[in-house]
Design an enzyme around this catalytic site. Structure first.
Site, PDB file in Angstrom:
ATOM      1  N   LYS A  31     -13.977 -13.974 -41.180  1.00  0.00           N
ATOM      2  CA  LYS A  31     -13.828 -12.607 -40.649  1.00  0.00           C
ATOM      3  C   LYS A  31     -13.807 -12.628 -39.114  1.00  0.00           C
ATOM      4  O   LYS A  31     -12.939 -12.030 -38.490  1.00  0.00           O
ATOM      5  CB  LYS A  31     -14.991 -11.718 -41.125  1.00  0.00           C
ATOM      6  CG  LYS A  31     -15.018 -11.492 -42.615  1.00  0.00           C
ATOM      7  CD  LYS A  31     -16.149 -10.565 -43.020  1.00  0.00           C
ATOM      8  CE  LYS A  31     -17.541 -11.123 -42.739  1.00  0.00           C
ATOM      9  NZ  LYS A  31     -17.890 -12.345 -43.480  1.00  0.00           N
ATOM     10  N   THR A  32     -14.770 -13.346 -38.556  1.00  0.00           N
ATOM     11  CA  THR A  32     -14.825 -13.391 -37.094  1.00  0.00           C
ATOM     12  C   THR A  32     -13.592 -14.117 -36.559  1.00  0.00           C
ATOM     13  O   THR A  32     -13.039 -13.762 -35.525  1.00  0.00           O
ATOM     14  CB  THR A  32     -16.131 -14.046 -36.632  1.00  0.00           C
ATOM     15  OG1 THR A  32     -17.215 -13.340 -37.241  1.00  0.00           O
ATOM     16  CG2 THR A  32     -16.287 -13.987 -35.135  1.00  0.00           C
ATOM     17  N   ASP A 218     -17.069  -6.352 -35.335  1.00  0.00           N
ATOM     18  CA  ASP A 218     -17.570  -7.391 -36.239  1.00  0.00           C
ATOM     19  C   ASP A 218     -18.888  -6.899 -36.838  1.00  0.00           C
ATOM     20  O   ASP A 218     -19.568  -6.066 -36.246  1.00  0.00           O
ATOM     21  CB  ASP A 218     -17.789  -8.695 -35.447  1.00  0.00           C
ATOM     22  CG  ASP A 218     -17.789  -9.913 -36.365  1.00  0.00           C
ATOM     23  OD1 ASP A 218     -17.693  -9.739 -37.592  1.00  0.00           O
ATOM     24  OD2 ASP A 218     -17.889 -11.051 -35.851  1.00  0.00           O
ATOM     25  N   GLU A 219     -19.246  -7.407 -37.988  1.00  0.00           N
ATOM     26  CA  GLU A 219     -20.522  -7.058 -38.645  1.00  0.00           C
ATOM     27  C   GLU A 219     -20.646  -5.534 -38.808  1.00  0.00           C
ATOM     28  O   GLU A 219     -21.711  -4.959 -38.568  1.00  0.00           O
ATOM     29  CB  GLU A 219     -21.723  -7.581 -37.816  1.00  0.00           C
ATOM     30  CG  GLU A 219     -21.629  -9.029 -37.388  1.00  0.00           C
ATOM     31  CD  GLU A 219     -22.028 -10.012 -38.484  1.00  0.00           C
ATOM     32  OE1 GLU A 219     -22.398  -9.556 -39.576  1.00  0.00           O
ATOM     33  OE2 GLU A 219     -21.942 -11.226 -38.237  1.00  0.00           O
ATOM     34  N   GLN A 249     -24.401  -8.706 -46.310  1.00  0.00           N
ATOM     35  CA  GLN A 249     -25.129  -9.172 -45.130  1.00  0.00           C
ATOM     36  C   GLN A 249     -25.692  -8.016 -44.316  1.00  0.00           C
ATOM     37  O   GLN A 249     -25.985  -8.178 -43.123  1.00  0.00           O
ATOM     38  CB  GLN A 249     -24.221 -10.029 -44.253  1.00  0.00           C
ATOM     39  CG  GLN A 249     -23.841 -11.341 -44.925  1.00  0.00           C
ATOM     40  CD  GLN A 249     -23.028 -12.227 -43.996  1.00  0.00           C
ATOM     41  OE1 GLN A 249     -23.528 -12.735 -43.009  1.00  0.00           O
ATOM     42  NE2 GLN A 249     -21.776 -12.407 -44.308  1.00  0.00           N
ATOM     43  N   ARG A 610     -25.660 -19.793 -43.401  1.00  0.00           N
ATOM     44  CA  ARG A 610     -25.439 -20.324 -42.045  1.00  0.00           C
ATOM     45  C   ARG A 610     -25.137 -21.819 -42.081  1.00  0.00           C
ATOM     46  O   ARG A 610     -24.652 -22.397 -41.120  1.00  0.00           O
ATOM     47  CB  ARG A 610     -26.666 -20.113 -41.127  1.00  0.00           C
ATOM     48  CG  ARG A 610     -27.094 -18.679 -40.837  1.00  0.00           C
ATOM     49  CD  ARG A 610     -25.964 -17.831 -40.401  1.00  0.00           C
ATOM     50  NE  ARG A 610     -25.438 -17.077 -41.526  1.00  0.00           N
ATOM     51  CZ  ARG A 610     -24.229 -16.525 -41.536  1.00  0.00           C
ATOM     52  NH1 ARG A 610     -23.429 -16.630 -40.512  1.00  0.00           N
ATOM     53  NH2 ARG A 610     -23.798 -15.863 -42.595  1.00  0.00           N
TER      54      ARG A 610
HETATM   55  P1  ATP Z   1     -20.029 -14.552 -41.360  1.00  0.00           P
HETATM   56  O1  ATP Z   1     -19.955 -13.645 -42.547  1.00  0.00           O
HETATM   57  O2  ATP Z   1     -21.141 -15.497 -41.475  1.00  0.00           O
HETATM   58  O3  ATP Z   1     -19.971 -13.809 -40.069  1.00  0.00           O
HETATM   59  P2  ATP Z   1     -17.213 -15.075 -41.079  1.00  0.00           P
HETATM   60  O4  ATP Z   1     -16.562 -14.484 -42.263  1.00  0.00           O
HETATM   61  O5  ATP Z   1     -17.144 -14.324 -39.814  1.00  0.00           O
HETATM   62  O6  ATP Z   1     -18.715 -15.465 -41.445  1.00  0.00           O
HETATM   63  P3  ATP Z   1     -16.140 -17.241 -39.528  1.00  0.00           P
HETATM   64  O7  ATP Z   1     -17.332 -17.513 -38.708  1.00  0.00           O
HETATM   65  O8  ATP Z   1     -14.997 -16.538 -38.904  1.00  0.00           O
HETATM   66  O9  ATP Z   1     -16.577 -16.510 -40.877  1.00  0.00           O
HETATM   67  O10 ATP Z   1     -15.590 -18.574 -40.158  1.00  0.00           O
HETATM   68  C1  ATP Z   1     -16.441 -19.526 -40.782  1.00  0.00           C
HETATM   69  C2  ATP Z   1     -15.954 -20.926 -40.479  1.00  0.00           C
HETATM   70  O11 ATP Z   1     -14.753 -21.189 -41.178  1.00  0.00           O
HETATM   71  C3  ATP Z   1     -15.649 -21.133 -39.014  1.00  0.00           C
HETATM   72  O12 ATP Z   1     -16.021 -22.437 -38.659  1.00  0.00           O
HETATM   73  C4  ATP Z   1     -14.134 -20.982 -38.967  1.00  0.00           C
HETATM   74  O13 ATP Z   1     -13.575 -21.675 -37.884  1.00  0.00           O
HETATM   75  C5  ATP Z   1     -13.710 -21.577 -40.291  1.00  0.00           C
HETATM   76  N1  ATP Z   1     -12.437 -21.012 -40.794  1.00  0.00           N
HETATM   77  C6  ATP Z   1     -12.170 -19.730 -41.017  1.00  0.00           C
HETATM   78  N2  ATP Z   1     -10.913 -19.572 -41.484  1.00  0.00           N
HETATM   79  C7  ATP Z   1     -10.365 -20.793 -41.564  1.00  0.00           C
HETATM   80  C8  ATP Z   1      -9.089 -21.307 -41.976  1.00  0.00           C
HETATM   81  N3  ATP Z   1      -8.116 -20.519 -42.393  1.00  0.00           N
HETATM   82  N4  ATP Z   1      -8.922 -22.651 -41.914  1.00  0.00           N
HETATM   83  C9  ATP Z   1      -9.900 -23.450 -41.486  1.00  0.00           C
HETATM   84  N5  ATP Z   1     -11.118 -23.047 -41.098  1.00  0.00           N
HETATM   85  C10 ATP Z   1     -11.357 -21.736 -41.132  1.00  0.00           C
HETATM   86 MG    MG Z   2     -18.651 -13.509 -38.615  1.00  0.00          MG
END
Ligand code: ATP
Ligand code: MG
Length: 678
Positions: A31-32, A218-219, A249, A610
């Site tokens: 997402k981030t 975000d969040e 979350q 995490r």
């Molecule tokens: P959270 O809910 O904990 O905030 P999130 O959904 O925001 O998590 P991110 O932090 O954006 O998730 O991504 C998690 C990890 O996965 C990061 O290391 C990111 O670089 C990697 N990632 C995300 N999308 C891809 C992709 N398409 N290919 C490879 N790696 C990815």
């Molecule tokens: Mg995130």
């Protein structure tokens, strides 16, 4: 930009730039990454001017991380002008420019939590309403709650005749008056006043709507009423608002977050497009299975199917320890062990816990073993007496109406201004209806407090004014602070007043750390003003500095210690989730008040997710409370993790090292010694 680094759903979200968008997805699904890629896409592919972009999140660490990710993608120059910040820094930015419209002066201060507590206590004691049910802390909490719900004192007032409620409204009303008189705002005011400003002044609202054409949050599951309202003011129903979040979350319900905001997004923004992400890119299969198994026990949630393409990885270690010291020792030994086994940096490790007090044992052990660490979100450093004394000098220089700061340092270090003189000054200020600073700088001081005291006050004022000018010059803040401290001779005062030499030294070290903290900001952000520095400190943009950690090289490679709440959005190769016991997680307040443990379970889910490569769970058999050991019960959430994912180890039987590991240990030891001899 390279869109092939995204999966099809992520790509769709990045390219959906016009109109509202909701991205609802589980932990670690990117997402981030979508937000940062979207910013890069807007800048590079659509040539949107950077100042039209606004991205907000909740913690300073998360916003810094987001800024870094964007910078890495597009370069620092291309994103200059885009705002990537927390809600509170965004509010501060708007208030700094326009707060005069609400009757405050431009150089307002932020009232620190400690000062807020003291003032509320004072107002409770002075109140004619003798409500016995509410303690000052509860009143403080309720005021904060009201502000987060955007309820001003006059709206609370009409509701009831209950003595506690009357006490609350009385204190709230007078507390707001005091803040205004001091030209200060507290943390919650930042959002409430920003909302008030943009609601009452539609020209400003339109100005910001013009400016921020692309908003990202975000969040989003953790927005409270004030944040939600602020977003609505900044963006109309058809606007380019992209929110991302995960209902599993949501961990700030206790602070007024409304998870309904994310669930109702499509109602508020009928044109919204919904995109879901289901692939997790962060964690091993085992870790993800454990997280899914735990969160499944929550009743009210949108069901999600998170999966990962990476293998299952090692089992989750579950370490049963004797007590908190043993827990800290076990974790630190494990860090040493992992570093020997494979090449990992200290910054690959995070120790997460439910309550900040748990960090003490870890800190001691890490310090003892000389392992660099950073404590994130610990308020303690900037709340220490000697640190607040130094900050009070800076706050008064920045805003002479800051009377809490003024009274704190008027006779510190001692300059012969006695209690009774201070009382006379305060009385004069009340009688004349003018700020204390004006009494001090006005005529008739000798008649009021006597010749000697008036002279001392004169010197104090002169010092403040002299340094006020120096801090206003475009020179290094740190050098000016150093000069100020030298002139104040605080260190001599501390040594003179102390009975314990070691403690006095520690206090002096803490003062030196304020200089270091300021230097670090200047190094990171270039030319900053005194107000900027104070703002950063008050907004909590501070990672606890630690005395022996001065070399920046060490700072970058350090074990991270933080609460589960502050860990949201972050990731680490190896995570320790410590103190998995009833009363910690779920927290005892939830248990004793018989509240729903769902939010605690979500916190546990945040902690587990995490971890990238390895997750280590720890708890203890007993802990000391008021000097006596108490038995501890393992957290109910542990039972929700399928046994086949866990590898339970008791601390009495440390895992045997293999022959290869023993040899490596010996080799590392000798090469370490050799390094020292060289
Ligand atoms: P959270 O809910 O904990 O905030 P999130 O959904 O925001 O998590 P991110 O932090 O954006 O998730 O991504 C998690 C990890 O996965 C990061 O290391 C990111 O670089 C990697 N990632 C995300 N999308 C891809 C992709 N398409 N290919 C490879 N790696 C990815
Ligand atoms: Mg995130």
């Amino acid at each position: 930009m390279n869109l092939s680094l995204l999966n099809p759903q992520q790509r769709a979200a990045v390219q959906h730039t016009e109109g509202p968008l909701l991205l609802l997805a589980g932990a670690g699904s990117g997402k981030t990454r979508v937000i940062t890629s979207r910013i890069a896409y807007l800048l590079q592919e659509l040539n949107v001017p950077a100042e039209h972009i606004l991205a907000v999140t909740f913690t300073n660490k998360a916003s810094r991380e987001m800024q870094e990710r964007v910078r890495a993608q597009v370069g620092a120059k291309a994103c200059k002008g885009a705002i990537i910040s927390t809600f509170h820094s965004l509010g501060m930015r708007i208030l700094r420019e326009h707060i005069e419209r609400l009757g405050y002066k431009k150089n307002f201060s932020i009232y620190a939590a400690g000062d807020q507590r003291a003032k509320i206590r004072e107002l409770v004691n002075a109140s004619a309403h003798g409500g016995k049910g509410f303690e000052p802390d509860q009143i403080q909490w309720k005021i904060s709650e009201a502000k987060n719900k955007l309820v001003p004192p006059e709206r609370l007032r009409t509701r009831s005749n209950n003595p506690n409620e009357l006490l609350l409204t009385d204190v709230y009303t007078r507390y707001q008056q005091v803040l205004r008189a001091y030209n200060a705002v507290d943390f919650d005011d930042i959002l409430m006043l920003t909302v008030q400003l943009l609601t009452e002044h539609t020209d400003l609202r339109d100005h910001y709507r013009q400016r921020f054409r692309y908003l990202m949050v975000d969040e989003y599951q953790d927005t409270n009423t004030a944040q939600y309202r602020l977003l609505q003011l900044l963006c109309d129903a058809g606007g380019n608002l992209c929110v991302v979040g995960d209902d599993d979350q949501s961990i700030y319900g206790w602070r007024g977050a409304e998870p309904e905001n994310i669930l109702d997004f499509e109602k508020d923004f009928p044109a919204a497009r919904l995109i879901k992400l289901e692939q997790n890119y962060r964690s091993s299969g085992t870790i993800l299975n454990a997280a899914n198994a735990v969160i499944k026990h929550n009743r009210q949630r949108k069901d999600k199917a998170l999966w990962t393409a990476v293998g299952s990885g090692p089992l989750i270690d579950y370490l049963r320890c004797e007590d908190d010291e043993d827990e800290a020792r076990t974790i630190v030994e494990r860090i040493h062990g992992e570093r020997f086994k494979r090449k990992c940096a200290y910054s690959d490790f995070a120790i997460l816990y439910r309550t900040n007090a748990q960090s003490r044992a870890f800190e001691e052990q890490l310090r003892y073993e000389n392992i660099p660490y950073v404590l994130i979100g610990g308020q303690q450093f900037f709340d220490r007496k000697e640190v607040r004394d130094v900050l009070a000098y800076l706050q008064l220089i920045d805003n002479t109406r800051n009377e809490v700061a003024l009274l704190r340092i008027l006779n510190y270090p001692k300059r012969g201004i006695g209690e009774s003189s201070v009382e006379k000054l305060i009385r004069a200020s009340a009688e004349r209806g003018c700020p204390l600073w004006e009494v001090l700088t006005g005529d008739g001081l000798p008649a009021l407090v006597g010749e000697r005291c008036a002279n001392a006050l004169g010197e104090f004022i002169a010092l403040q004014q002299r340094f006020g000018e120096r801090f206003g010059h475009k020179v290094s803040l740190t050098d000016t602070l150093r000069a100020l401290l030298k002139e104040l001779r605080l260190e001599e005062e501390i040594h003179g007043a102390a009975t314990d030499r070691a403690q006095a030294l520690k206090r002096c070290e803490n003062i030196a750390e304020v200089i270091n903290a300021m230097a670090a900001y200047e190094e990171r952000e270039g030319q900053i003003s005194l107000a900027d520095f104070l703002e950063k400190v008050s907004l909590g943009d501070r990672d606890e500095p630690r005395p022996s950690d001065k070399e920046s090289k060490l700072k970058q490679d350090a074990v991270v210690l933080m609460s589960l709440h502050s860990s949201k959005g972050l990731e680490f190769p190896i995570v320790f989730l410590a103190g998995l016991e009833e009363d910690f997680l779920p927290h005892k307040k939830t248990i004793s008040d018989d509240l729903d443990v769902d939010e605690e379970r979500r916190l546990c889910y945040v902690g587990i997710t995490r971890a990238q490569r390895q997750l280590i769970l720890t708890n203890t058999l007993r802990r000391k409370k008021y000097g006596k050991f108490e038995e501890r019960i393992p957290s109910r959430f542990l039972e929700e993790i399928p046994a086949e994912l866990l590898n339970e180890v008791s601390s009495e039987t440390p895992p045997e090292s293999t022959e290869e590991e023993k040899n490596k240990l010996a080799n590392d030891f000798f090469s370490g010694i050799q390094g020292l001899l060289d």
